[in-house]
Design a protein around this motif. Structure first.
Motif, PDB file in Angstrom:
ATOM      1  N   HIS A  33      26.960  40.471  35.503  1.00  0.00           N
ATOM      2  CA  HIS A  33      27.927  40.147  34.447  1.00  0.00           C
ATOM      3  C   HIS A  33      29.339  39.988  35.032  1.00  0.00           C
ATOM      4  N   SER A  36      29.511  36.718  37.050  1.00  0.00           N
ATOM      5  CA  SER A  36      29.563  35.564  36.147  1.00  0.00           C
ATOM      6  C   SER A  36      30.933  35.447  35.491  1.00  0.00           C
ATOM      7  N   ALA A  37      31.499  36.579  35.086  1.00  0.00           N
ATOM      8  CA  ALA A  37      32.833  36.566  34.463  1.00  0.00           C
ATOM      9  C   ALA A  37      33.890  36.085  35.451  1.00  0.00           C
ATOM     10  N   LEU A  40      33.905  32.196  35.698  1.00  0.00           N
ATOM     11  CA  LEU A  40      34.292  31.376  34.542  1.00  0.00           C
ATOM     12  C   LEU A  40      35.596  30.595  34.728  1.00  0.00           C
ATOM     13  N   MET A  43      34.935  27.689  37.164  1.00  0.00           N
ATOM     14  CA  MET A  43      34.100  26.638  36.574  1.00  0.00           C
ATOM     15  C   MET A  43      34.896  25.856  35.531  1.00  0.00           C
ATOM     16  N   ARG A  44      35.715  26.545  34.759  1.00  0.00           N
ATOM     17  CA  ARG A  44      36.546  25.877  33.749  1.00  0.00           C
ATOM     18  C   ARG A  44      37.525  24.921  34.426  1.00  0.00           C
ATOM     19  N   TYR A  84      31.390  31.093  44.461  1.00  0.00           N
ATOM     20  CA  TYR A  84      29.982  31.327  44.144  1.00  0.00           C
ATOM     21  C   TYR A  84      29.265  31.877  45.368  1.00  0.00           C
ATOM     22  N   TYR A 101      25.208  23.201  37.569  1.00  0.00           N
ATOM     23  CA  TYR A 101      26.555  22.757  37.200  1.00  0.00           C
ATOM     24  C   TYR A 101      26.575  21.266  36.879  1.00  0.00           C
TER      25      TYR A 101
END
Length: 118
Positions: A33, A36-37, A40, A43-44, A84, A101
């Protein structure tokens, strides 16, 4: 279909901007978690960079516009891939970029542009 040109552009970008130093080891001390956070915002950033302002105002295909954006977004894409790799292990960033992605990018860009226009 635009996936083949998009994949080709992604491969060219990733090869052209490959880092000079090896990536650090994965971060085993973080939960899935947390990893992944942490991903973000990166990725944004890469997704928003891919959202060409011409989308919706021209007859160009969304895939073509995304492919055209890849050289302009090289820094954001490389940052996402390197992070990543740091979080999930060496080589995982490029696998993520070339797989999940890019599979979801057209829909994400389309939604981002649609939400931005409102």
């Amino acid at each position: 279909m635009f996936l083949a040109p998009l994949a080709a552009a992604a491969l060219l970008v990733s090869v052209a901007i490959a880092p000079n130093a090896p990536n650090p080891a994965a971060s085993p001390d973080l939960s899935m978690h947390q990893k992944s956070a942490a991903m973000l915002p990166l990725m944004r950033s890469a997704t928003e960079c891919s959202a060409d302002p011409r989308f919706g105002r021209s007859n160009a295909d969304l895939g073509d516009l995304i492919v055209d954006s890849m050289p302009r977004c090289a820094v954001q894409v490389r940052m996402m891939i390197e992070a990543y790799d740091r979080y999930f292990g060496d080589g995982e960033g490029e696998a993520f970029f070339m797989g999940p992605y890019l599979d979801l990018l057209p829909g994400a860009v389309s939604k981002w542009v649609r939400d931005t226009v409102r």
